[in-house]
Design a protein around this motif. Sequence first.
Motif, short mmCIF file in Angstrom:
data_model
loop_
_atom_site.label_atom_id
_atom_site.label_comp_id
_atom_site.label_asym_id
_atom_site.label_seq_id
_atom_site.Cartn_x
_atom_site.Cartn_y
_atom_site.Cartn_z
N UNK A 338 0.82 -1.21 0.00
CA UNK A 338 0.00 0.00 0.00
C UNK A 338 0.85 1.26 0.00
N UNK A 339 0.50 2.21 -0.88
CA UNK A 339 1.04 3.57 -0.83
C UNK A 339 -0.16 4.51 -0.70
N UNK A 340 -0.29 5.15 0.47
CA UNK A 340 -1.44 5.99 0.79
C UNK A 340 -0.94 7.42 0.95
N UNK A 341 -1.44 8.34 0.12
CA UNK A 341 -0.80 9.65 0.07
C UNK A 341 -1.77 10.75 -0.36
N UNK A 342 -1.27 11.98 -0.25
CA UNK A 342 -1.90 13.17 -0.82
C UNK A 342 -3.36 13.31 -0.42
N UNK A 343 -3.64 12.97 0.87
CA UNK A 343 -4.95 13.25 1.44
C UNK A 343 -6.02 12.23 1.19
#
Length: 418
Positions: A338-343
Amino acid sequence: MKKTILSVSLMALASMSHAVTDLALDEECNFNGTWDQVSEGPVLCELPLSIVEDDTVVLAKEVADGDYEGEQIIWTLPGIVVVGNGNIQNADPSTVDNTVLQIEAGAQIAGAVDSASALIISRGAQIDAQGTANDPIIFSSLDAGYDGSGEWGGLVVAGFGESNACPSGAISGGQMGDVCTMEGVASAAYFGSGHLSAPNAMSSGTLEYVVIAEGGHVISDGNEINGLTLYAVSSTTTINNIHVQGNADDGVEFFGGNVGISNMWMACNEDDSVDWDLGYQGVLSNVNIKQNDGAGYGLELANNPDNANALPRSKGIVSNMSIDFVGSTAPAASGIPFDLKQGTDGMFTNVVIGAGYDSPVKCMRTDSAVTGGSHWSVIEYGCDATHAGPTAWNLPASNSSATGFTASTFWAAAPSCP
């Protein structure tokens, strides 16, 4: 001469407001393509670059009559084939072309090997691609087998749905400020809301038992294209049983919209398997992901790269997912689940992260998140859950009762990861 068939049974295949027409091309191609036969084998029928008919155009599995009656057809893409005219700026949903491209079960659509080709369903148009488990519709390159990558572009569907990258202020004629353009396709290919009162009302059609293989060729500006790209597509669109194989870019990417997908197999794609941003709010259920050597994140999920708090905020829902790394070496830092980013926000239920991602591989990378609510429910993992980033994304304890989604794909010819 162009033929229009007004039979009730054929009209019902698309909608009661559409007749079935043809493009007045070659008889060997059921009048819908240009015959390009160079050797024995399936009949090759090249599609025109633009299909704007405001009726239903059928891509059949076989030649209907004539000298080649009953022979298989492969519909070839000579470049970027655009269905409808909703790709123009400020297209009006009340007057836009409503062509339906109907693809019969078992039909094949192919780009020439190493071809900057793609099929784009523009705003207002629809794709009606309903294969079956035993007779799926296959998009691939025009060579033997299905084990390549980057050999053609991909399938792109655009809608009039919401994207948080587009302004909401009205301009003349009741239109929205129409500035969202597709990446890597053409500078003048627009997507997103074009009507203030119902931004998510128009369906882009149906995809059912569809395979997209060997795609991801560079189209323009050095950009590859995803296997399946969904630009502001509405939940009134139906997408079930999709297999994306060996794409050189992402398997599927959502740019806003709220369309969902159920039963999806993302196998051996070379970047991320699932990517969402620009306010995506749909539901993904029954998801099977296999990442290989050199691949990107399993899921790269963002809200908006220019404004992490842009609204509507991305908040996809993922339920029943199995994700595993099947390569021969440990995944790199950019190849974790998982890459969870930018809000982005998101909810994940009944997830199994396979042994290919066991510790010391990190479970996720985060750079921002919204707080509140339960993001994770029933997840089994052996990866390292410690990470730098917002505490809102911390995983709960591993739960062995998670079942994920391990069902085999419907596609009998699916190759193994290289």
